[in-house]
Design an enzyme around this catalytic site. Structure first.
Site, PDB file in Angstrom:
ATOM      1  N   VAL A  36       0.801  -1.303  -0.024  1.00 31.85           N
ATOM      2  CA  VAL A  36      -0.039   0.049   0.203  1.00 31.85           C
ATOM      3  C   VAL A  36       0.833   1.438  -0.017  1.00 31.85           C
ATOM      4  O   VAL A  36       1.615   1.539   0.810  1.00 31.85           O
ATOM      5  CB  VAL A  36      -0.971  -0.137   1.218  1.00 31.85           C
ATOM      6  CG1 VAL A  36      -1.781   1.263   1.107  1.00 31.85           C
ATOM      7  CG2 VAL A  36      -1.941  -1.124   1.217  1.00 31.85           C
ATOM      8  N   LYS A  37       0.717   1.965  -1.029  1.00 34.03           N
ATOM      9  CA  LYS A  37       1.511   3.304  -1.046  1.00 34.03           C
ATOM     10  C   LYS A  37       0.872   4.520  -0.488  1.00 34.03           C
ATOM     11  O   LYS A  37      -0.418   4.861  -0.989  1.00 34.03           O
ATOM     12  CB  LYS A  37       1.842   3.445  -2.581  1.00 34.03           C
ATOM     13  CG  LYS A  37       3.084   4.086  -3.069  1.00 34.03           C
ATOM     14  CD  LYS A  37       3.226   4.212  -4.382  1.00 34.03           C
ATOM     15  CE  LYS A  37       4.627   5.028  -4.878  1.00 34.03           C
ATOM     16  NZ  LYS A  37       4.514   5.022  -6.242  1.00 34.03           N
TER      17      LYS A  37
END
Ligand code: E4P
Length: 216
Positions: A80-81
């Protein structure tokens, strides 16, 4: 050093899948591809087994948590960025406690990198090219983050991003970055050297002149 491809184009990823360790995307790259976020991240996560960074587009903590969990549900290799904001770091800390991998993006300073590591980021993405463009020194930032992370034993991996040249890739390696993400244009130049081409041509010509075929 892990090498990731910085793209959301499936054909580009498929053609290089055997030589890359993972993929990074961002909202601009997904928008350029014309695909939907969930659909495209699913395709990428099936194409490569390594980490696939997929970025949230919410800007508040709870929105980031909701989107991040949806992205992560696509596959265990989805990272997850999150943007380097207060809300992004709060979400990062929660994902860290839940065992969800994160990539904290848009890092332009050592203090930002320090805060991301303290929040338990899996990856920190210093934007080398954009920092250089703004009059800063991207490579010096990589050196400084490496020194501080080593000094305090932070486990966050340094992912050199926004690389613009082959020199940037070599600098990322020389400064001990754990990973680098490259656009296709730079990735494709990594293995090229004119002397390799000339040398191979000469070997093949000499072998052909013998009139023999195969390994005989
Ligand atoms: C990294 O995760 C980013 O997607 C990327 O490296 C940004 O690069 P750019 O500055 O060339 O857009």
């Amino acid at each position: 050093m892990q090498i990731f491809l910085d793209t959301a184009e499936i054909s580009e990823i498929e053609a290089r899948a055997a030589l890359i360790d993972g993929v990074t995307t961002n909202p601009s790259l997904i928008a350029k591809s014309g695909a939907g976020v969930m659909e495209r991240v699913k395709e990428i996560a099936k194409t490569v087994s390594g980490p696939v960074s997929a970025e949230v587009v919410a800007t508040d903590r709870d929105g980031m948590l909701e989107e991040g969990r949806k992205l992560r549900a696509i596959g265990d290799n989805v990272v997850v960025k999150l943007p380097l904001t207060a809300a992004g770091l709060e979400a990062c800390r929660i994902f860290h406690e839940e065992g969800i991998a994160t990539n904290v993006t848009l890092c332009f300073s050592l203090n930002q990198a320090l805060m991301a590591a303290k929040a338990g980021a899996t990856f920190i993405s210093p934007f080398i090219g954009r920092l250089d463009d703004a009059g800063g020194d991207g490579v010096k930032l990589l050196e400084d983050i490496r020194a501080v992370y080593d000094q305090y034993g932070f486990e966050t991996s340094i992912l050199a991003a926004s690389l613009r040249s082959l020199k940037h890739v070599e600098d990322a390696a020389l400064t001990g970055s754990d990973a680098a993400t490259l656009p296709v244009k730079i990735f494709d130049q990594l293995i090229n050297h004119p002397q390799t081409d000339l040398g191979l041509d000469a070997f093949m010509a000499d072998w052909k002149a013998t009139g023999r075929e195969g390994l005989v």
